[in-house]
Motif scaffolding. Structure first.
Motif, short mmCIF file in Angstrom:
data_model
loop_
_atom_site.label_atom_id
_atom_site.label_comp_id
_atom_site.label_asym_id
_atom_site.label_seq_id
_atom_site.Cartn_x
_atom_site.Cartn_y
_atom_site.Cartn_z
N THR A 5 -21.38 18.08 59.10
CA THR A 5 -22.53 17.73 58.28
C THR A 5 -23.52 16.97 59.14
N ILE A 6 -24.70 16.73 58.59
CA ILE A 6 -25.72 15.96 59.28
C ILE A 6 -26.23 14.87 58.35
N MET A 7 -26.23 13.64 58.83
CA MET A 7 -26.76 12.53 58.04
C MET A 7 -28.12 12.14 58.61
N ASN A 8 -29.16 12.56 57.93
CA ASN A 8 -30.53 12.27 58.37
C ASN A 8 -31.37 11.64 57.27
N TYR A 9 -30.69 11.17 56.22
CA TYR A 9 -31.41 10.58 55.10
C TYR A 9 -31.73 9.12 55.37
N PRO A 10 -32.65 8.54 54.61
CA PRO A 10 -33.01 7.13 54.81
C PRO A 10 -31.81 6.21 54.67
N ASP A 11 -31.86 5.09 55.40
CA ASP A 11 -30.80 4.08 55.32
C ASP A 11 -31.03 3.25 54.06
N SER A 12 -30.57 3.79 52.94
CA SER A 12 -30.72 3.11 51.65
C SER A 12 -29.41 3.20 50.90
N GLU A 13 -29.24 2.35 49.92
CA GLU A 13 -27.98 2.33 49.18
C GLU A 13 -27.69 3.68 48.53
N GLN A 14 -28.72 4.30 47.96
CA GLN A 14 -28.51 5.57 47.27
C GLN A 14 -28.04 6.67 48.22
N TYR A 15 -28.72 6.82 49.34
CA TYR A 15 -28.36 7.89 50.27
C TYR A 15 -27.05 7.59 51.00
N ASN A 16 -26.81 6.33 51.31
CA ASN A 16 -25.55 5.98 51.96
C ASN A 16 -24.37 6.26 51.03
N LYS A 17 -24.53 5.91 49.77
CA LYS A 17 -23.49 6.18 48.78
C LYS A 17 -23.26 7.68 48.65
#
Length: 256
Positions: A5-17
């Motif tokens: 997978t690729i994690m490129n989303y913003p460093d925010s609680e919602q995306y990290n969760k």
């Protein structure tokens, strides 16, 4: 089994969760798999995600910092990072977007990796997303790559230039893969791998029975004959889990 997978989303609680939920859902249903989380080495990745994975699934999850491709034929993340780095992988793998939840075993996909060098799922016909689109095309959120030599950056780039960058379908990486396959008369579909393996979360009804989540696609036209069991629930675009109030996401505690 190699899951990428690729994690490129913003460093925010919602995306990290969301990313942690993806990791847990894959491993719970596929305890013997290896997960490789690719991320931009310049931007980095949230310590919350890394700490969650190391604490619960240390030996199963590997975080891989990578670079973007300079002077890519299109300067966008889905091309100069996602597509570029997926073409560099040398071992067979299943790619799954991080904004998904796995609702079952992935052996069904893995067992078919040798039947075709590359297998993708067609985009679902859901309201607004395919309005006016005549030709069905790839949704690149789930890809089965059995022969990595088929996934060749230089050959894909060459097709982009040969067609003058004129794509007939929507998207970036999925659009050029679609054009690449069309140019070489390659059928990337597989009769056994339906949209149930890459299904829009906005039209999925999820339930929990005996401690395990399951999903069912509910056809927006109301035709019950078109409903089906969902194996990978995909929260794309406006259907992110916190937007649609998904109970799987709401009940998940990753201990930030």
């Amino acid at each position: 089994m190699n899951i990428v997978t690729i994690m490129n989303y913003p460093d925010s609680e919602q995306y990290n969760k969301m990313c942690c939920l993806f990791i847990e859902s894959v491993i719970i249903n596929n305890p013997e798999c290896n997960i490789f989380v690719l991320y931009d080495g310049v931007i980095g990745i949230s310590k919350n995600i890394v700490n969650f994975a190391k604490k619960k699934y240390d030996t199963s999850v590997k975080f891989v910092p990578l670079s973007r491709k300079d002077n890519a034929f299109i300067n966008t993340h889905n091309i100069n990072f996602k597509l570029y780095n997926l073409t560099k992988i040398k071992e067979p793998f299943i790619f799954i977007d991080a904004d998904t939840v796995c609702l079952g075993e992935l052996d069904f996909l893995w067992e078919r990796r040798n039947e075709k060098p590359f297998i993708g799922c067609l985009h679902q016909r859901i309201p607004k997303h395919l309005d006016g689109v005549k030709d069905m095309f790839l949704n690149s959120g789930v890809q089965v790559v059995g022969d990595t030599s088929w996934y060749d950056w230089d050959k894909i780039s060459d097709v982009h230039y040969k067609i003058g960058g004129r794509y007939t379908v929507k998207g970036f990486d999925q659009a050029i893969i679609h054009e690449y396959c069309k140019y070489h008369n390659y059928d990337y579909t597989h009769p056994d791998i339906t949209p149930a393996w890459n299904s829009c979360a906005g039209y999925t009804e999820v339930t929990k029975v005996d401690g395990k989540w399951s999903g069912k696609f509910i056809d927006p036209s109301g035709n019950e004959d078109l409903n089906y069991k969902v194996f990978i629930n995909h929260y794309w675009d406006e259907f992110k889990p916190w937007i649609i109030n998904c109970p799987i996401y709401n009940s998940f505690d990753y201990g930030e």
